[in-house]
Design a protein around this motif. Structure first.
Motif, PDB file in Angstrom:
ATOM      1  N   ALA A  93     -10.209   6.680  -8.505  1.00  0.00           N
ATOM      2  CA  ALA A  93     -10.209   6.220  -7.446  1.00  0.00           C
ATOM      3  C   ALA A  93     -10.972   4.996  -6.817  1.00  0.00           C
ATOM      4  O   ALA A  93     -10.270   4.082  -6.277  1.00  0.00           O
ATOM      5  N   VAL A  94     -12.116   4.681  -7.427  1.00  0.00           N
ATOM      6  CA  VAL A  94     -12.881   3.440  -7.161  1.00  0.00           C
ATOM      7  C   VAL A  94     -12.122   2.291  -7.481  1.00  0.00           C
ATOM      8  O   VAL A  94     -11.996   1.423  -6.737  1.00  0.00           O
ATOM      9  N   VAL A  95     -11.692   2.338  -8.884  1.00  0.00           N
ATOM     10  CA  VAL A  95     -10.891   1.005  -9.271  1.00  0.00           C
ATOM     11  C   VAL A  95      -9.591   0.730  -8.588  1.00  0.00           C
ATOM     12  O   VAL A  95      -9.102  -0.361  -8.479  1.00  0.00           O
ATOM     13  N   GLU A  96      -9.020   2.048  -8.285  1.00  0.00           N
ATOM     14  CA  GLU A  96      -7.784   1.770  -7.604  1.00  0.00           C
ATOM     15  C   GLU A  96      -7.848   1.121  -6.253  1.00  0.00           C
ATOM     16  O   GLU A  96      -7.100   0.073  -5.922  1.00  0.00           O
ATOM     17  N   LEU A  97      -8.815   1.232  -5.655  1.00  0.00           N
ATOM     18  CA  LEU A  97      -9.092   0.643  -4.161  1.00  0.00           C
ATOM     19  C   LEU A  97      -9.695  -0.801  -4.475  1.00  0.00           C
ATOM     20  O   LEU A  97      -9.468  -1.499  -3.695  1.00  0.00           O
ATOM     21  N   GLU A 260      -3.825   3.215   2.611  1.00  0.00           N
ATOM     22  CA  GLU A 260      -2.445   3.449   2.432  1.00  0.00           C
ATOM     23  C   GLU A 260      -1.737   2.285   1.806  1.00  0.00           C
ATOM     24  O   GLU A 260      -0.666   2.035   1.912  1.00  0.00           O
ATOM     25  N   ARG A 261      -2.430   1.591   0.808  1.00  0.00           N
ATOM     26  CA  ARG A 261      -1.905   0.331   0.366  1.00  0.00           C
ATOM     27  C   ARG A 261      -0.709   0.955  -0.798  1.00  0.00           C
ATOM     28  O   ARG A 261      -0.959   2.111  -1.309  1.00  0.00           O
ATOM     29  N   GLN A 262       0.118   0.314  -1.342  1.00  0.00           N
ATOM     30  CA  GLN A 262       0.948   0.578  -2.273  1.00  0.00           C
ATOM     31  C   GLN A 262       0.389   1.276  -3.478  1.00  0.00           C
ATOM     32  O   GLN A 262      -0.524   0.488  -3.977  1.00  0.00           O
ATOM     33  N   GLY A 263       0.769   2.221  -3.839  1.00  0.00           N
ATOM     34  CA  GLY A 263       0.345   3.100  -5.037  1.00  0.00           C
ATOM     35  C   GLY A 263      -0.664   4.178  -4.617  1.00  0.00           C
ATOM     36  O   GLY A 263      -0.947   5.086  -5.583  1.00  0.00           O
ATOM     37  N   LEU A 264      -1.121   4.027  -3.358  1.00  0.00           N
ATOM     38  CA  LEU A 264      -2.138   5.268  -3.114  1.00  0.00           C
ATOM     39  C   LEU A 264      -1.459   5.992  -2.049  1.00  0.00           C
ATOM     40  O   LEU A 264      -1.656   7.182  -1.629  1.00  0.00           O
ATOM     41  N   SER A 265      -0.177   5.367  -1.327  1.00  0.00           N
ATOM     42  CA  SER A 265       0.122   6.129   0.123  1.00  0.00           C
ATOM     43  C   SER A 265       1.209   7.247  -0.375  1.00  0.00           C
ATOM     44  O   SER A 265       1.306   8.311   0.245  1.00  0.00           O
ATOM     45  N   ASN A 266       1.679   7.406  -1.482  1.00  0.00           N
ATOM     46  CA  ASN A 266       2.726   8.583  -2.092  1.00  0.00           C
ATOM     47  C   ASN A 266       1.903   9.532  -2.919  1.00  0.00           C
ATOM     48  O   ASN A 266       1.678   9.071  -3.965  1.00  0.00           O
ATOM     49  N   GLY A 267       1.633  10.669  -2.601  1.00  0.00           N
ATOM     50  CA  GLY A 267       1.006  11.580  -3.502  1.00  0.00           C
ATOM     51  C   GLY A 267      -0.423  11.445  -3.565  1.00  0.00           C
ATOM     52  O   GLY A 267      -1.006  11.889  -4.508  1.00  0.00           O
TER      53      GLY A 267
END
Length: 467
Positions: A93-97, A260-267
């Motif tokens: 999740a770190v790099v995703e953020l 809530e940015r795109q890619g994290l908001s769903n699921g």
């Protein structure tokens, strides 16, 4: 049953309240396993088609998958070829953020063993400049090996204290990851050493160190830049309280709510925001709420703008053509299009080892450097030997001589054990003469061999060979 420190259990009862029983029950569950695809080498469609393991997508990272522990993906030729990295799911999740972009300057400040670094590099698509730092020499070497395996050509691995590094890279980076050393409470389920080392005093020591590291990181971030602070611990002293102290000392920073940015908001998992409104936008991943270990994350934004690239000190590159003569001869003979290497000036010789340095790298005189760039090879008297790093960086379409072996075949196992192979054993190859050959498994480079008399002489590194 896992034995938790009494003081830790009391602390978690106070922190979690009614959720404490669910939290404790999570320690009796089998921990989940994760791996992350390397987009530098394989597309999602191709990976899904060819992967031999039963996988399930991790909802909060597009390259991530859960796998069954019995599959042992670390003992598969695809792992040696760098097609994926085995990583704890919450840590992805770190790099995703962070949301790294191609062409940026990015720092992974506490980088070993390489999970965040390899994730960042995949998002950068080979464009831009990545510095991966680790203060402990042994861990820095492991980090360097993972950089090599992933085929990263635009990165440098350093072995520095954060304070010394900040003096060399002031206001330099667009994005920084500070995955800070911590008390490791989130890893108690899998790490007995972390449980045995834990104490309230150790938590306090970690928090002081985290504040220092985060402050040094802030000095290296450009105005307008983004920084992610993360730990694998539950203690507020190492999480919210560190961020609170940092914001008070650095008013030019604010928390950026990226959940809530795109890619994290769903699921995305049930990430828990802190109850404090002043720290809204910092997140906890709890093992009883999601399929992953414990993690804390905060995204910090530095106010201001930066007009154009900041000045840097140009390093002294190796300009003596005689030093590169043997290497240039190999590149001309072996590569389909060698000009992308021959026209570059940023070469440096460390002893006998020739490296191609990222153009953005500053003068590193006086710095502890583990890997100054892409390792091209070894220059010896009257000959050149290409490096394993170069093999893993190249693709078979880029070279004139290659051989390919199935990943599930006996010949690939022999190669990874260091044995010689017959030219006739390769079902697919492009060979015209004796000399260096890029060895592949199912189309992906995995190392070098030298062809002579119909035999591939094995050049897979001895330290990596299978037993």
């Amino acid at each position: 049953m896992i034995q938790l420190p009494d003081a830790f259990s009391e602390k978690m009862k106070h922190l979690l309240g009614d959720e404490y029983d669910s939290f404790i029950s999570s320690y009796e569950k089998e921990r989940v396993q994760g791996l992350r695809r390397n987009p530098l080498k394989v597309s999602e469609e191709e990976f899904d088609r060819m992967c031999p393991f039963e996988l399930k997508k991790i909802p909060w990272v597009r390259e991530g998958y859960y796998y069954h522990a019995g599959d042992r993906p670390g003992k598969h030729p695809y792992h040696e070829a760098g097609l994926y990295y085995i990583q704890e799911p919450s840590a992805m999740a770190v790099v995703e953020l962070l949301d790294p972009q191609p062409g940026e300057r990015i720092l992974d400040l506490c980088a070993a063993p390489g999970g965040k670094t390899t994730h960042i590099a995949g998002r950068m698509e080979g464009k831009g400049f990545l510095v991966s730092n680790e203060i402990h020499p042994a861990r820095a070497k492991i980090l360097s090996q993972n950089v090599e395996r992933f085929g990263i050509g635009n990165g440098v691995v350093t072995n520095e204290d954060s304070g010394r590094l900040s003096a060399r890279f002031p206001l330099f980076f667009d994005r920084i990851v500070v995955d800070a050393p911590c008390s490791g409470e989130g890893m108690f389920r899998k790490d007995e050493a972390a449980r045995l080392q834990w104490s309230p005093e150790h938590v306090a020591i970690c928090a002081r160190r985290q504040e220092e590291i985060l402050s040094n990181a802030a000095a290296m971030l450009k105005p307008g830049g983004t920084m992610v602070y993360s730990t694998c611990t539950f203690s507020p002293e190492e999480n919210e309280q560190v961020i609170e102290a940092f914001l008070l000392a650095n008013p030019e920073f604010s928390i950026l709510d990226m959940g809530e940015r795109q890619g994290l908001s769903n699921g995305r998992p049930e990430w828990s925001k802190t109850g404090r409104s002043d720290l809204s936008g910092t997140y906890r991943i709890w093992p009883h709420q999601s399929d992953g270990e414990g993690h804390y994350l905060a995204v910090l934004k530095k106010e201001g703008t930066c007009d154009g690239p900041l000045k840097r000190t140009d390093p002294s590159y190796c300009t003596d053509p005689s030093v590169r003569k043997e290497a240039e001869g190999f590149l001309k003979e072996f590569l389909v299009e060698p000009d992308q290497y021959l026209t570059r000036k940023e070469y440096i010789l460390f002893g006998e080892q020739l490296y191609l340095i990222p153009p953005e790298m500053i003068d590193f005189k006086g710095m502890k450097i583990v890997r100054p760039g892409l390792h091209i090879g070894t220059i010896k008297k009257n000959r050149f030997e290409p490096s394993h790093a170069l093999a893993l960086f190249l693709k078979k379409e880029e070279v004139k001589q290659w051989a390919d072996f199935p990943a599930d075949g006996v010949e690939m196992v022999k190669y990874l054990k260091g044995e010689t192979l017959s030219e006739e054993a390769s079902p697919r190859s492009q060979l015209s003469k004796k000399g260096w050959v890029l060895m592949n498994t199912d189309g992906f480079s995995i190392g070098f061999a030298k062809l002579s008399g119909g035999i591939f002489k094995n050049h897979y590194p001895k330290g990596l060979r299978w037993m």
